[in-house]
Structures are given as structure tokens and as C-alpha cells.
Design an enzyme around this catalytic site. Structure first.
Site, PDB file in Angstrom:
ATOM      1  N   TYR A   1     -22.460 -23.082  -4.275  1.00 55.43           N
ATOM      2  CA  TYR A   1     -22.072 -21.117  -3.954  1.00 55.43           C
ATOM      3  C   TYR A   1     -22.321 -20.621  -2.319  1.00 55.43           C
ATOM      4  CZ  TYR A   1     -26.997 -22.384  -4.677  1.00 55.43           C
ATOM      5  OH  TYR A   1     -28.642 -22.497  -4.914  1.00 55.43           O
TER       6      TYR A   1
ATOM      7  N   CYS B   1     -32.924 -21.227 -10.519  1.00 51.73           N
ATOM      8  CA  CYS B   1     -33.829 -19.989 -10.476  1.00 51.73           C
ATOM      9  C   CYS B   1     -34.612 -19.235 -11.693  1.00 51.73           C
ATOM     10  CB  CYS B   1     -33.519 -19.046  -9.235  1.00 51.73           C
ATOM     11  SG  CYS B   1     -33.018 -19.177  -8.099  1.00 51.73           S
TER      12      CYS B   1
ATOM     13  N   ASN C   1     -33.190 -15.743 -13.419  1.00 52.35           N
ATOM     14  CA  ASN C   1     -32.389 -14.467 -12.702  1.00 52.35           C
ATOM     15  C   ASN C   1     -32.611 -13.689 -13.892  1.00 52.35           C
ATOM     16  OD1 ASN C   1     -29.375 -16.164 -13.196  1.00 52.35           O
ATOM     17  ND2 ASN C   1     -30.990 -15.567 -11.607  1.00 52.35           N
TER      18      ASN C   1
ATOM     19  N   HIS D   1     -35.071 -13.778  -8.718  1.00 51.68           N
ATOM     20  CA  HIS D   1     -33.798 -13.084  -8.292  1.00 51.68           C
ATOM     21  C   HIS D   1     -33.300 -11.733  -9.200  1.00 51.68           C
ATOM     22  CE1 HIS D   1     -30.667 -14.979  -8.612  1.00 51.68           C
ATOM     23  NE2 HIS D   1     -31.192 -16.518  -8.494  1.00 51.68           N
TER      24      HIS D   1
END
Length: 410
Positions: free
Chosen positions: A319, A355, A357, A337
Site C-alpha cells: 500500500y 496500526c 485505526n 491514526h
């Protein structure tokens, strides 16, 4: 009046220059019967100076010591090789029964301290006097030279001076070369805090040492590190270049718990819950690391690219994405984030690349709330626990007894 005469006797004992002074010849006054009355003279002062004459490779921070027996210290002058007087002052040294000494029993020890530190690779001469009870003077002179380092080092230190950090931020000292004598270095790293802690140092590598307490720092605490490394031999001919002092403040206690099992992020401010957000953590292919993560930095906008950790952008799962309100919590690519594309899974499943989210508005709130050093504790992830492979700060994942064992002075 009997003229003063100077006598000097030199004796080398236990590594110190020892001199004894006495008065000149005596006279007697005649008595009525023609006999002479006996006279009494005070013992000669003995003066021992260290470093001794001819000593080489002395650390420039080694104290100039003057031990006097049967007398008092007088004038002390220190000059460099050019004959320039080095400014300094003499003060009586506090008694230390445990300190090794080769001075005579009953000696009074004084220390000459330069106004500015002595230099590396320089020759110095000490001229000193002492007087006994009869004002007879003893002189001593010694010349020594300080070490010439193969190289010098000044470490980088975090947090920076004057900053405010969260309760999870350790003190980190980075050297540009491996430290061979870690005990010598560590003994010159002094940490003080307005709220005392049980903090200890741990050498996370041969060139990096961290300091933390057994639990997070107390909130609203002022912390000072005095890195007194000038004149310290770190090993292999490398010496400390200068002293550094860093003072920072530990701010409010912000600890969040990211539960990958329940898919919720619970945010605490001073032990009070202020937010509970649905979230999505790392997928089974890219699980988030367990353990106490530390906020490192924040980006209002950032481009995240899988190639930064070895996965090509055009590969399966690769990505390259523009992300808002990204709060970094480790150096392995983990952030809290905004992820508007995963709002449907937030609160129910883990689909990220590692991460945490959140929706955009919730990520913005967390971004505004967070400061470097805040803590995000990840629990119930199927992933491993934070470790050295995850970057700079995995300190809180190390059990306290293991942390203490990582000190060179333990």
C-alpha cells in the site's frame, strides 16, 4: 629577631611527594649561673601533593590534593607548560574514612579546584607551601600531564532540555561509538527528580543506555540528568568531551489501553476515563505488538508506504496511502491514526497492517490529546510483545528485575 630559614627534606611514600620544613639554627639566652636554657622547636610541616611528580596520562578531572601534617596549607599555584597561572581555589576536603590515602596519619587534606576544567594533553606544575607552628615553611613542587585521548565523544540525550513529556518517556543516552567501560560512564550519569523514584539504568546496546523507574514516572515531576562525562575514560582511548545537563518535565498522566480482543481504545487522563472508542487493530497477518507503547511523534498528514518495512507497494497487501492525524507509538510502523476506510470494522474486527485505526474525528481528538511520552498499552493481540526489533523504546516490556540486571553497576 631570628631570621626565617627554609629547609626541605624530600621523601616519596605511597605515591605522594612528601616534604618536611624546619626552622633555622637555634640560639639560647644565658642564665645568671652561665648555663643555657633548653629551647623547643615545633615539628616541621610535612606536605604531600598528588598527582606525584612525573605522573602522566592523568584525567583532567583528577583532583589536585595537598595533605599537610603538623602545619597548615599556604599558597598554591598551578601553571601550564607556558608558565600561565591557572585560576583556581583551595578548600579543605571533607573527611572520608573510606577513601584510600597515603598521607601521613593525622594529615589535613585540601583540594585545589580549577575555575575551569583542566585541558586534555597538557602539562601542569603545582607549587605549594605549608607552614608549621613556628611559621617555618615547607615547599613542594610537582609536574604532571593530562591524558591525550585517541578521540572524544559527546552523547545525544533525549528528552531534550526544556521539553515536557508523558509518563512513559525514558531517558535515553546515545553514544556514537560502543562504550567499553560502561560502569565508568554509568557512574557519571546522575538523575534527580522533584518526586523521587527508584529509577535505574539499563544498557539496551553497547552504545545506548536508558533510565526509567519501575513504574511510569510520577506526573508533574521535574527531572534532571547531569551527564558529567568530561574526563571520563569510556574505553579504547575514547574520553568524554564535555559535561551536559538536561532538565525536562513529566506532564499529565495519559495512559490509553488498546484492547485488540474487545476492539476498544480506552483513554485515561490522570487515571480517569475520558474516552472509549471503537477501534481496529492489526490483522492476523499483521498483528499489533502487545505491551506498553510510547508516543514518539505526531503527523497531521503523512504518507504511509509498505515499502518502508520491506513490502513492495505493488505486491499483495502492499500500500501507499495518505493518512491524517497519525500518532506514532513505535518505530516499527505502528500508529494510532484516522482510517475512514475501516470504520465499518472498527469495534468488531482487526483489519489493519498493525496500526490502531480510528474514525477521523476520533483520531483527531487523540492526536490533539497526545504528547510524546504518553503510553498506549496494547493488550490481547495475537501478535508478539514489543522487543528490540521494534525500535527505540520497548523499555516497559522488560520486567523490572531484568531491567535492573541490565545496569553496569548492578
Amino acid at each position: 629577631m631570628r631570621a626565617r630559614q627554609r629547609w626541605a627534606a624530600v621523601a616519596v611514600a605511597g605515591g605522594l611527594v612528601l616534604l618536611a620544613g624546619c626552622t633555622g639554627g637555634s640560639s639560647s639566652s644565658g642564665q645568671a649561673d652561665g648555663s643555657s636554657a633548653p629551647t623547643s622547636e615545633a615539628p616541621a610541616a610535612q606536605l604531600a601533593v598528588s598527582p606525584t611528580d612525573g605522573t602522566a596520562d592523568v584525567s583532567p578531572t583528577t583532583p589536585v590534593q595537598l595533605a599537610v601534617t603538623d602545619g597548615a596549607i599556604g599558597e598554591v599555584t598551578v601553571t601550564d607548560a607556558a608558565g600561565t597561572v591557572v585560576p583556581g581555589a583551595v578548600a579543605e576536603a571533607p573527611a572520608d574514612p573510606a577513601a584510600p590515602t597515603t598521607a601521613a596519619p593525622g594529615a589535613t587534606t585540601s583540594v585545589w579546584t580549577p575555575t575551569d576544567p583542566l585541558a586534555y594533553g597538557t602539562t601542569y606544575t603545582v607549587d605549594a607551601t605549608a607552614t608549621n607552628a613556628d611559621d617555618a615553611e615547607t615547599d613542594a613542587s610537582t609536574t604532571f600531564s593530562t591524558v591525550t585521548p585517541a578521540s572524544v565523544t559527546t552523547p545525544s540525550i533525549g528528552p531534550l532540555d526544556g521539553t515536557t513529556v508523558g509518563v512513559g518517556m525514558p531517558i535515553r543516552v546515545f553514544f556514537d561509538q560502543p562504550v567499553t567501560d560502561q560502569a565508568a560512564v554509568e557512574s557519571h550519569l546522575l538523575v534527580t527528580s522533584s518526586t523521587p523514584t527508584d529509577g535505574r539504568w539499563n544498557w539496551v546496546s553497547s552504545s545506548e543506555v536508558h533510565f526509567r523507574p519501575s513504574t511510569y514516572w510520577p506526573a508533574n515531576t521535574t527531572v534532571t540528568l547531569d551527564a558529567d562525562l568530561y574526563g571520563v575514560d569510556t574505553g579504547d582511548g575514547i574520553w568524554g568531551e564535555k559535561d551536559r545537563t538536561v532538565t525536562f518535565t513529566v506532564g499529565e498522566k495519559h495512559v490509553s489501553v488498546a484492547d485488540a480482543g474487545s476492539h476498544t481504545l480506552t483513554v485515561y487522563d490522570s487515571d480517569q476515563v475520558v474516552q472509549t472508542y471503537p477501534m481496529s487493530a492489526g490483522s492476523s497477518e499483521n498483528p499489533t505488538r502487545n505491551g506498553a507503547h510510547v508516543v514518539l511523534e505526531k503527523y497531521e498528514d503523512i504518507t504511509m508506504d509498505s515499502s518502508t518495512f520491506g513490502l513492495a507497494v505493488d505486491a499483495a497487501g502492499g500500500y501507499r496511502t495518505d493518512v491524517q492525524y497519525a500518532t506514532r507509538i513505535s518505530n516499527n510502523g505502528e500508529f494510532v491514526h484516522a482510517a475512514p476506510w475501516s470504520v465499518g470494522q472498527q469495534g468488531s474486527s482487526n483489519v489493519s497492517h498493525g496500526c490502531i485505526n480510528l474514525s477521523t474525528d476520533r483520531a483527531q481528538w487523540f492526536y490533539d490529546f497526545s504528547q510524546p511520552g504518553d503510553v498506549v498499552e496494547v493488550v490481547n493481540s495475537i501478535g508478539p510483545t514489543l522487543s528490540p526489533v521494534d525500535g527505540d523504546i520497548y523499555d516497559w516490556a522488560i520486567p523490572w528485575d531484568q531491567w535492573v540486571a541490565g545496569s553496569a553497576l548492578s
